[in-house]
Design an enzyme around this catalytic site. Structure first.
Site: not given
Ligand code: SAM
Length: 287
Positions: A36, A111, A142, A161
């Site tokens: 991303q 994450d 993942d 999250d």
């Molecule tokens: N508070 C935030 C929002 O709702 O806008 C979300 C915060 S956190 C930064 C979201 C995280 O989800 C990101 O760091 C992203 O890399 C992670 N993420 C997205 N898809 C994922 C997956 N399939 N497995 C693990 N993490 C994932």
């Protein structure tokens, strides 16, 4: 004297036909990770702003609302939360809140993108201050693949999250993923997931989430609401799902006697967050 428009960061919300803007001073960081686009801005009035793929993730000023509501209601609903799994959460704000609980023995955070954590360590050090806690285990892969490999019953609370249900976060809103999370939960286990705006996303995200969570075998589901100024509509939800008990009570005495500091969460806020506005209740109870 109006500032030039190129000093504003704007996130449009197609569903709402609306947009949210913050005046920025400068862009502190930009990179394209394997997963991303990650950007950080310094804003005039909200501190630093983390943006992923054009969507606001958090600001220094108001992230406490989200991170406290993503952690404390679930942990004070479970009778004895010891083993916590966070899927996503790479900014580590939720992790920091979870680690405030003395009952917690182990938190595994998974994450997909290590770069989110490294960028947060640099620009949001206050959210990452507990990363070296011996109870914290930070993994980068993942979340769907991770949960599929884990033993049944190994977790008390799963916190999802995640980013919005687009891009790598989309799979984290699927019934198969919820079923895997349910398999991981022990007795009295709980799942909590950020579930977007009740005002804009009731039909497109919250209702399908209820159907899928119930379809995955969870006994009870309830959305908790809270303000979040930097997110679309300024009004947000997290949704709790219980493996085998109904949601309604929580450990109020323990909330009152907590030894750690919160800025938003308390027992009255927890009770109030569970009250559903009529349009939500009508829409969700009928499912
Ligand atoms: N508070 C935030 C929002 O709702 O806008 C979300 C915060 S956190 C930064 C979201 C995280 O989800 C990101 O760091 C992203 O890399 C992670 N993420 C997205 N898809 C994922 C997956 N399939 N497995 C693990 N993490 C994932």
């Amino acid at each position: 004297m109006p500032l030039p428009t190129n000093t504003w960061f704007t996130e449009p919300c197609e569903e709402g036909g609306s947009a949210f803007s913050l005046r920025t001073r400068r862009k502190l960081h930009q990179e394209q990770s394997p997963y991303q686009k990650i950007e950080v801005y310094e804003t005039d009035s909200y501190g630093n702003l983390l943006v992923i793929d054009g969507f606001i993730m958090l600001s220094s000023r108001d992230n406490f609302l989200y991170h406290e509501m993503m952690s404390h209601p679930a942990l004070f609903t479970h009778p004895n939360p010891r083993r916590i799994l966070i899927i996503g959460g790479g900014d580590c704000g939720t992790l920091t809140e979870v680690l405030k609980h003395a009952t917690v023995e182990q938190v595994t955070q998974v994450d997909i993108d290590e770069r989110v954590t490294r960028v947060s360590e640099q620009f949001f050090p206050e959210l990452c201050r507990s990363n070296a806690d011996p109870r914290a285990h930070l993994l980068f892969e993942d979340g769907v693949r991770f949960v599929a490999r884990q033993q049944s019953g190994c977790v008390d609370v799963v916190i999802v999250d995640s980013t919005d249900p687009i891009g790598p976060g989309e799979v984290l809103f699927s019934q198969d993923f919820y079923a895997q999370c349910r398999r991981l939960l022990g007795a009295d286990g709980l799942l909590v997931q950020q579930s977007e705006s009740p005002f804009y996303h009731l039909d497109s995200i919250i209702k399908p989430m209820y159907r899928r969570v119930r379809g995955a075998g969870f006994v009870d589901v309830l959305s908790l609401q809270f303000p979040q100024p930097v997110y679309a509509s300024g009004w947000w939800t997290c949704t709790l799902a219980c493996r085998d008990m109904t949601i309604g009570t929580f450990r109020e005495q323990a909330v009152e006697e907590r030894t750690f500091v919160t800025r938003y969460y308390n027992a009255a806020i927890h009770r109030a967050a569970m009250a559903m506005p009529e349009f939500m209740r009508q829409g969700l109870l009928a499912l």
